[in-house]
Write a protein that holds these residues in place. Structure first.
Motif, short mmCIF file in Angstrom:
data_model
loop_
_atom_site.label_atom_id
_atom_site.label_comp_id
_atom_site.label_asym_id
_atom_site.label_seq_id
_atom_site.Cartn_x
_atom_site.Cartn_y
_atom_site.Cartn_z
N VAL A 1 1.24 -16.64 -66.99
CA VAL A 1 1.16 -15.69 -65.88
C VAL A 1 -0.28 -15.71 -65.35
N PRO A 2 -0.44 -15.79 -64.03
CA PRO A 2 -1.79 -16.00 -63.48
C PRO A 2 -2.68 -14.76 -63.56
N ALA A 3 -3.97 -15.00 -63.47
CA ALA A 3 -4.93 -13.91 -63.33
C ALA A 3 -4.77 -13.31 -61.93
N THR A 4 -5.24 -12.08 -61.76
CA THR A 4 -4.97 -11.39 -60.49
C THR A 4 -6.12 -11.53 -59.50
N THR A 5 -7.05 -12.43 -59.77
CA THR A 5 -8.22 -12.57 -58.90
C THR A 5 -7.85 -12.68 -57.42
N THR A 6 -6.99 -13.64 -57.10
CA THR A 6 -6.68 -13.84 -55.69
C THR A 6 -5.72 -12.78 -55.17
N LEU A 7 -4.86 -12.29 -56.07
CA LEU A 7 -3.92 -11.24 -55.63
C LEU A 7 -4.70 -10.02 -55.16
N GLU A 8 -5.78 -9.71 -55.84
CA GLU A 8 -6.58 -8.54 -55.45
C GLU A 8 -7.12 -8.71 -54.03
N GLU A 9 -7.54 -9.93 -53.70
CA GLU A 9 -8.03 -10.18 -52.34
C GLU A 9 -6.91 -9.92 -51.32
N ILE A 10 -5.73 -10.42 -51.67
CA ILE A 10 -4.59 -10.24 -50.76
C ILE A 10 -4.27 -8.77 -50.60
N GLU A 11 -4.31 -8.06 -51.72
CA GLU A 11 -4.00 -6.62 -51.68
C GLU A 11 -4.99 -5.88 -50.79
N LYS A 12 -6.26 -6.27 -50.89
CA LYS A 12 -7.30 -5.60 -50.11
C LYS A 12 -7.02 -5.74 -48.61
N ILE A 13 -6.73 -6.96 -48.20
CA ILE A 13 -6.53 -7.21 -46.77
C ILE A 13 -5.26 -6.53 -46.26
N THR A 14 -4.19 -6.60 -47.06
CA THR A 14 -2.91 -6.11 -46.57
C THR A 14 -2.70 -4.64 -46.90
N ASN A 15 -3.66 -4.03 -47.59
CA ASN A 15 -3.55 -2.63 -47.99
C ASN A 15 -2.24 -2.36 -48.74
N THR A 16 -2.03 -3.16 -49.77
CA THR A 16 -0.84 -2.98 -50.58
C THR A 16 -1.23 -3.00 -52.05
N LYS A 17 -0.29 -2.60 -52.87
CA LYS A 17 -0.50 -2.74 -54.30
C LYS A 17 0.76 -3.43 -54.82
N ILE A 18 0.59 -4.67 -55.19
CA ILE A 18 1.77 -5.48 -55.50
C ILE A 18 1.86 -5.76 -56.98
N GLU A 19 3.05 -5.56 -57.49
CA GLU A 19 3.29 -6.02 -58.86
C GLU A 19 4.20 -7.23 -58.74
N ILE A 20 3.82 -8.33 -59.38
CA ILE A 20 4.69 -9.49 -59.32
C ILE A 20 5.34 -9.70 -60.68
N GLN A 21 6.65 -9.71 -60.69
CA GLN A 21 7.37 -10.04 -61.93
C GLN A 21 7.51 -11.56 -61.96
N TRP A 22 6.73 -12.18 -62.81
CA TRP A 22 6.81 -13.64 -62.90
C TRP A 22 7.92 -14.03 -63.85
N VAL A 23 8.79 -14.90 -63.42
CA VAL A 23 9.86 -15.38 -64.28
C VAL A 23 9.75 -16.90 -64.36
N PRO A 24 9.70 -17.46 -65.58
CA PRO A 24 9.61 -18.92 -65.68
C PRO A 24 10.74 -19.58 -64.91
N ASP A 25 10.39 -20.61 -64.19
CA ASP A 25 11.35 -21.27 -63.31
C ASP A 25 12.59 -21.75 -64.06
N ASN A 26 12.40 -22.17 -65.32
CA ASN A 26 13.51 -22.71 -66.11
C ASN A 26 14.66 -21.75 -66.28
N ASN A 27 14.36 -20.48 -66.53
CA ASN A 27 15.49 -19.56 -66.69
C ASN A 27 15.52 -18.50 -65.60
N TYR A 28 15.15 -18.90 -64.41
CA TYR A 28 15.14 -17.96 -63.30
C TYR A 28 16.54 -17.44 -62.99
N GLU A 29 17.55 -18.34 -63.05
CA GLU A 29 18.92 -17.92 -62.74
C GLU A 29 19.38 -16.80 -63.68
#
Lengths: 511, 324
Positions: A66-94
């Protein structure tokens, strides 16, 4: 005695109470989360845009961590949002997607992974479980730019429910050992016979000149679509999933060209020009065979050349690779199968996005995502840290571990493509990688499209995946020589009788 | 409780309730007296209620056209439609046969092996050696199926696996172990033995230690050699343990190890390898047919229940204790 008994009981009680506390805490904290979320949503609604809007995205993760939130924080700042991303490994996404759907716990924005999962959700979409977007997109300057023809491919009963993530229409081609080919005086193969000859020569003529019989031609894996098979089928001009014969739509495996491709693979396999266990070989093992110098030809996404080279050069510094796309079949024509222009898409369930107001806020976020400013953060990271701009393109840092940790996963939430969202295209110092990007564009002149994309078949939605298994299994068995043409015909008949005939009829009726 | 309070002699309501009260008081008295014991089984009961009984509520969806957003209360009822689909599907008999075949292998091939190993270990005199072996054969139990299957894959693959390289050196033909339906069952059961046989000896070894040494002494005096001692003393002494374990094993009849089988499946062996567990997974979680896969799982559960009841009856018929 008495003392130890008391202690035992005490211990049991302690354990039990710990268990209860644990259960209790969990439900309490999730309640609290919910309240928080609700509270801030209401706050956001009443105070205008000052409070960041909170929501959750479920997306597939192509990296191990699961990635660090460094870049997500930048995105959140610009878009004025607070995003939680549920990361699911691609292999068992279905699995995860279906489980979340079954338990009614889908988050606000859900990525669907691919066309196949999208088809599964068709029922639910028709039942009105997801927001229809047609009437809202006009309000968003950037979302309007999304390509009309790709959007049409994602419509259900003529209505739009999703925002797509663009992909080049066809990235399929050959990656091969240039140094081996040079040793043997071979050119890039332009016909299926040339290709066969290259596979033979790489197996039998000691291309690495070490005097040992330790190489073979093609490395393939347990995937008839993104592996070598479907690309080769295109060279033989096999239709893409479905094709028209005498005015009727029929599945690809009822065409002669499909049989020719199977014969071609059967010959590659029986001569030992392809890894003998390819039907049970994973992608990692397949690539390993290429990287460690066992095999010389890799058929699949030409973009893989970069990562193949990076790893292979660590083992053998003299390695040289090249990419190639044009291979014509017996008819003298080159064709290559195309995806419908999107790789993934995001949808918004009504169960979690309860009001129009919330939907508009989420769409606002994705609208902002489609500006170069935000999208470059998502796709390339922070300029100067993760990438440099060279000639108007992004050159990612050489520290690929850093990219994997902080940037690459976020590429999974891209919307649109560089043409529409304005992000930088990649700048590649490695020449074959740059060439592969050009060949994606070259491929666009030879595309074989799937004619059933805009069509609908109820049986296909319900049983298509299960029925396809019959054909996939039979195809492998044919290539391995376990069944003959009659056996394959029997599999087709089995496919037909179990519902395949209905699929044919339904697709033709809706054509 | 209530059924006992309906005797043939008619009683007035007052009498009945008095009797009930008495019984209830008696029950409470007993619980109070043994409260520590009841307290101890409480976690077990709670566990079973929460994790085994409560989820059964979900079986309702196998009689519905379950749509997650409508929930169990809102979805349409379809009666036995999903069961009909299962029983009329051409795959049904294949899956049923495969499941029973693997089950047969578990009972007839795997089950005796831990017993044999225990008996053999019991004859080992050197304690250090015996302990060493025991510990070593437990180890595979702690490896996941993924590891076991991957190791097998690396050994058996045609592209440089050691088994095939060995065959080649010996001048024999390579064997396509992985892509051949005939090899699926042998590989399956060998992997089960590899992983579980050592672990399975624990209970038998414990049972063997409990055998009265006087019996061996008596047998020795009667002239029994070591083999005869094993046959006439050890085995009969642990017979009840064997039978209880056998019944429990049969109860797990259809738990053949989803992970294990799923990892082994490929295009060439699906017609012998697809079992109920893998079918439920593919239909339910991968293809989103929740109701149908619930029906398949339900059916599997019923078969398991029948097997346990029959096995237990049989055990009792042969004067053994059974599990209930």
């Amino acid at each position: 005695m008495l003392k130890s008994r008391k202690m035992l009981i005490g211990l049991m009680l302690l354990l039990l109470s710990l268990l209860l506390i644990a259960c209790n805490n969990e439900s309490a904290s999730s309640d609290a989360d919910k309240k928080d979320a609700e509270g801030s949503e209401q706050a956001g609604a009443s105070e205008g845009d000052e409070e960041p809007f909170e929501f959750t995205i479920m997306a597939n993760l192509h990296t191990p961590e699961v990635p660090a939130t460094t870049t997500l924080e930048e995105i959140e700042k610009i878009t004025n949002t607070k995003i939680e991303i549920q990361w699911v490994p691609d292999n068992n996404y279905e699995d995860r997607l279906n489980t979340a759907f079954a338990t009614n716990t889908l988050p606000e924005a859900v990525f669907l992974k691919n066309q196949a999962t999208f088809i599964q959700f068709r029922d639910a979409i028709q039942d009105g479980q997801f927001w229809e977007l047609d009437s809202y997109l006009d309000q968003f300057e950037n979302l309007q730019k999304l390509k009309e023809n790709v959007q049409d491919n994602t419509r259900v009963d003529g209505k739009l429910y999703s925002l797509y993530q663009g992909r080049p229409l066809s990235r399929q081609g050959i990656i091969y050992r240039k140094d081996w080919a040079d040793n043997l005086g071979l050119e890039a193969p332009t016909t299926t016979d040339d290709f066969f000859e290259m596979a033979r020569a790489f197996t039998e003529d000691d291309p690495d000149q070490n005097g040992q019989n330790d190489t073979f031609g093609v490395t393939d894996r347990d995937d008839l679509i993104y592996g070598a098979f479907k690309a080769a089928a295109s060279w033989f001009n096999t239709p893409n999933n479905w094709g028209e014969a005498d005015g009727e739509l029929l599945p690809e495996f009822m065409f002669d060209e499909y049989l020719q491709t199977m014969d071609y693979f059967k010959e590659l396999h029986s001569n030992g020009y392809i890894n003998q266990d390819f039907p049970v070989t994973s992608k990692v093992d397949q690539q390993e065979l290429f990287k460690n110098g066992s095999a010389g030809i890799y058929v699949g996404s030409m973009g893989d050349v970069n990562s193949l080279y990076t790893d292979a050069v660590a083992i053998n510094p003299d390695i040289e690779l090249d990419v190639h796309n044009y291979v014509e079949g017996p008819t003298g024509e080159y064709g290559i199968w195309a995806i419908p222009g999107y790789g993934n898409m995001v949808m918004f369930p009504k169960s979690s996005v309860e009001t129009e107001e919330d939907l508009l806020k989420i769409l606002t976020f994705f609208d902002q995502m489609m500006t170069p400013e935000v999208m470059n953060y998502a796709y390339w990271g922070i300029e100067g840290v993760h990438y440099e701009v060279v000639e108007g393109r992004a050159l990612p840092t050489e520290d690929s571990a850093l990219m994997d940790r902080e940037v690459r996963p976020y590429q999974g939430i891209e919307i649109g493509e560089p043409e529409t969202n304005g992000r930088f295209e990649g700048y590649f110092e490695y020449e074959p990688k740059a060439k592969s990007e050009d060949l994606f564009i070259d491929n666009e002149s030879y595309l074989i499209e799937d004619p059933t994309i805009p069509l609908y078949s109820e049986t296909f939605t319900r049983d298509g995946a299960r029925l396809q298994q019959i054909i996939t299994d039979a195809t492998y068995q044919y290539i391995l020589g376990q069944i003959d043409e009659d056996g394959f015909q029997a599999a087709i008949d089995n496919w037909k009788s179990q519902g395949g005939q209905n699929i044919i009829d339904e697709f033709n009726a809706s054509n | 409780m209530t059924s006992i309070t309906v005797p043939k002699v008619k009683k007035t309501k007052a009498q009945v309730s008095e009797l009930r009260q008495k019984r209830r008081a008696e029950l409470w008295r007993r619980i109070k007296r043994n409260k520590m014991i009841y307290l101890m089984i409480l976690p077990g009961i709670v566990y079973f209620l929460i994790f085994r009984y409560l989820p059964m509520y979900g079986l309702i969806i196998s009689f519905q056209d379950y749509k997650p957003y409508l929930g169990i209360t809102g979805s349409d009822w379809v009666g036995f439609a999903h069961f009909e689909r299962l029983f009329t599907s051409p795959e049904f008999w294949t899956i049923f046969r495969n499941t029973l075949m693997l089950f047969g292998l578990q009972i007839f091939v795997y089950f005796p092996i831990p017993i044999i190993i225990s008996l053999m270990l019991n004859e080992v005199r050197h304690t250090f050696f015996k302990r060493g072996i025991q510990t070593l054969i437990y180890v595979p139990h702690f490896m996941s199926w993924v590891v076991i299957v991957s190791i097998s894959f690396v050994m058996l693959t045609l592209d440089g696996g050691i088994v095939n390289s060995l065959l080649e050196v010996l001048g024999l033909d390579k064997i396509n172990f992985l892509m051949n339906a005939d090899w699926f069952r042998p590989i399956y059961i060998l992997q089960v033995i590899w992983r579980e046989a050592g672990w399975g000896t624990i209970v038998f070894l414990a049972a063997i230690t409990a055998v009265d040494p006087q019996l061996y002494e008596a047998a020795k005096i009667d002239g029994a050699n070591r083999f005869k001692q094993m046959w006439h003393v050890t085995l009969p002494s642990i017979r009840s343990v064997i039978i209880v374990l056998l019944i429990l094993k049969i109860g797990n009849v259809l738990e053949l190890g989803f992970e294990h089988v799923y990892l082994l499946l490929n295009a060439s062996n699906r017609n012998v390898g697809e079992i109920f567990d893998t079918y439920v997974y593919v239909a339910g979680l991968q293809q989103g047919q929740f109701s149908y896969s619930a029906a398949v799982g339900f059916f599997k559960g019923i078969v398991g229940l029948i097997m346990v009841v029959v096995a237990n009856r049989l055990a009792k018929a042969f004067n053994e204790e059974g599990i209930y």
